[in-house]
Design a protein around this motif. Sequence first.
Motif, PDB file in Angstrom:
ATOM      1  N   GLY A 206      44.537  42.072  37.788  1.00  0.00           N
ATOM      2  CA  GLY A 206      43.369  42.851  37.383  1.00  0.00           C
ATOM      3  C   GLY A 206      43.622  44.346  37.527  1.00  0.00           C
ATOM      4  N   TYR A 207      44.223  44.741  38.633  1.00  0.00           N
ATOM      5  CA  TYR A 207      44.551  46.148  38.840  1.00  0.00           C
ATOM      6  C   TYR A 207      45.587  46.616  37.824  1.00  0.00           C
ATOM      7  CZ  TYR A 207      41.991  46.202  43.255  1.00  0.00           C
ATOM      8  OH  TYR A 207      41.008  46.149  44.201  1.00  0.00           O
ATOM      9  N   GLN A 211      44.934  49.604  35.072  1.00  0.00           N
ATOM     10  CA  GLN A 211      45.817  50.771  35.012  1.00  0.00           C
ATOM     11  C   GLN A 211      46.414  50.937  33.633  1.00  0.00           C
ATOM     12  OE1 GLN A 211      48.618  52.024  38.370  1.00  0.00           O
ATOM     13  NE2 GLN A 211      49.978  50.888  36.998  1.00  0.00           N
ATOM     14  N   GLU A 212      46.945  49.856  33.066  1.00  0.00           N
ATOM     15  CA  GLU A 212      47.531  49.924  31.729  1.00  0.00           C
ATOM     16  C   GLU A 212      46.496  50.338  30.698  1.00  0.00           C
ATOM     17  OE1 GLU A 212      50.521  50.050  29.142  1.00  0.00           O
ATOM     18  OE2 GLU A 212      50.906  49.225  31.139  1.00  0.00           O
ATOM     19  N   TRP A 213      45.291  49.813  30.844  1.00  0.00           N
ATOM     20  CA  TRP A 213      44.219  50.109  29.895  1.00  0.00           C
ATOM     21  C   TRP A 213      43.934  51.603  29.842  1.00  0.00           C
ATOM     22  CZ3 TRP A 213      41.103  47.063  26.634  1.00  0.00           C
ATOM     23  CH2 TRP A 213      39.992  47.721  26.094  1.00  0.00           C
ATOM     24  N   PHE A 214      43.717  52.229  31.000  1.00  0.00           N
ATOM     25  CA  PHE A 214      43.306  53.627  31.012  1.00  0.00           C
ATOM     26  C   PHE A 214      44.459  54.571  30.693  1.00  0.00           C
ATOM     27  CE2 PHE A 214      39.601  51.921  33.244  1.00  0.00           C
ATOM     28  CZ  PHE A 214      38.599  52.564  32.533  1.00  0.00           C
ATOM     29  N   VAL A 215      45.663  54.204  31.067  1.00  0.00           N
ATOM     30  CA  VAL A 215      46.816  55.021  30.681  1.00  0.00           C
ATOM     31  C   VAL A 215      46.973  55.023  29.163  1.00  0.00           C
ATOM     32  CG1 VAL A 215      49.337  55.110  30.711  1.00  0.00           C
ATOM     33  CG2 VAL A 215      48.074  54.844  32.854  1.00  0.00           C
ATOM     34  N   ASP A 216      46.905  53.853  28.542  1.00  0.00           N
ATOM     35  CA  ASP A 216      47.049  53.762  27.089  1.00  0.00           C
ATOM     36  C   ASP A 216      45.883  54.435  26.370  1.00  0.00           C
ATOM     37  OD1 ASP A 216      49.255  52.338  27.757  1.00  0.00           O
ATOM     38  OD2 ASP A 216      48.557  50.401  27.012  1.00  0.00           O
TER      39      ASP A 216
END
Length: 375
Positions: A206-207, A211-216
């Motif tokens: 989940g973490y 993280q990947e979501w907001f970076v992308d």
Amino acid sequence: MVPNDNRLNRLDTVDDRIEVGVSEALQKHVTRHVVPPPPVSQKKLDFEHRRPRILREMMGEATGVFFYVFPGIASVATFTLATTNGTGALLGVAAFGGIYQIGIAFGFGIAFAIITCASVSGGHFNPAITICFALFGGFPWKKVPIYIFSQIFGAFMAGLVLMGCYWPEIQAAKAIDIHEHGTAVYNGGVASIFCTFPNPNQTNQGYLFLQEWFVDAFIGVVIWSCLDPANPFVTPVSVPWTIGFAYTAMIVGFAANSISTNLARDLGTRIVAAIFFGGEAFSFNHGYSWISILVNIPATIFAVCYYELLIRDSLQNIHKGHAEHEHGEEGLVRHLTRVATSDVGIINGAVKTNGITDSPNAAYSNGTAKREDVV
């Protein structure tokens, strides 16, 4: 170059003689070696005309992704191979670099990719961007699979070429990893040169997803803002570096905590890792690879929706000549009249803008009909 009438005065010292001599030599050299380009032959034009356009676009996307991925993973290889087993013996040098070095390599690679190939294919270099262009920019859907394949192929070739360049060192590092850890597939292992693996303590996907979501999404907003003609802070010259620095910022900030940022970059090189290090490249950490490969697409779509819904000002694009109303000038005038009516009402059948009573047609023809001018 010293004028002739002052030449004798300028030759009084050795330094002046050198100055005159160098100037004359340079001028003669330039005059002698500057040759006008030859005319373009009809044979060359015919050849270029016969090339399928889609082939040029495919090669443009593949080459661009190669230019982006190759320097990035080469930087990872330099750092990883120089520190394997803590000896520096594999490369024979100490490690000069780290996450910052890797971020700069990827950022410059992206800038070089855009500069080199964007004029050929449009410079997507990311399946998520290709899909967003199809959703919001009128890009043909029939080209989407072709572009995505080309992008993944470019990353795959970058991984293969790097494997060939560092083959002896990679094999030595693989032997060390297997001897000490039983596998080369882990964060810091030689397989992590090619694709991302989470840290040992990152067991909560989940973490990793968040993280990947907001970076992308961060990178997606920057890319879309750079492509907005109404944005006064970017020019065609600055776009490659702006996007490249956005990637650098995210890599420097989050690469130590596991990010991918691009489906093609991750999948293409992960296939290379699977070929040479086994299927664990996809199954590591309960299949973390689905995050590094797939999250990029919905996160980038979210970013573009965010920009289109909350930031985009299409009226500015129309005023600057980058777009036009779907119903032409008449439709734009109706829009301005409707906006004026809802904001201040109609006064004697005229639109009041900035305290000046005028007609919508006059406001538009004078170039003053901006959303912020209608008060």
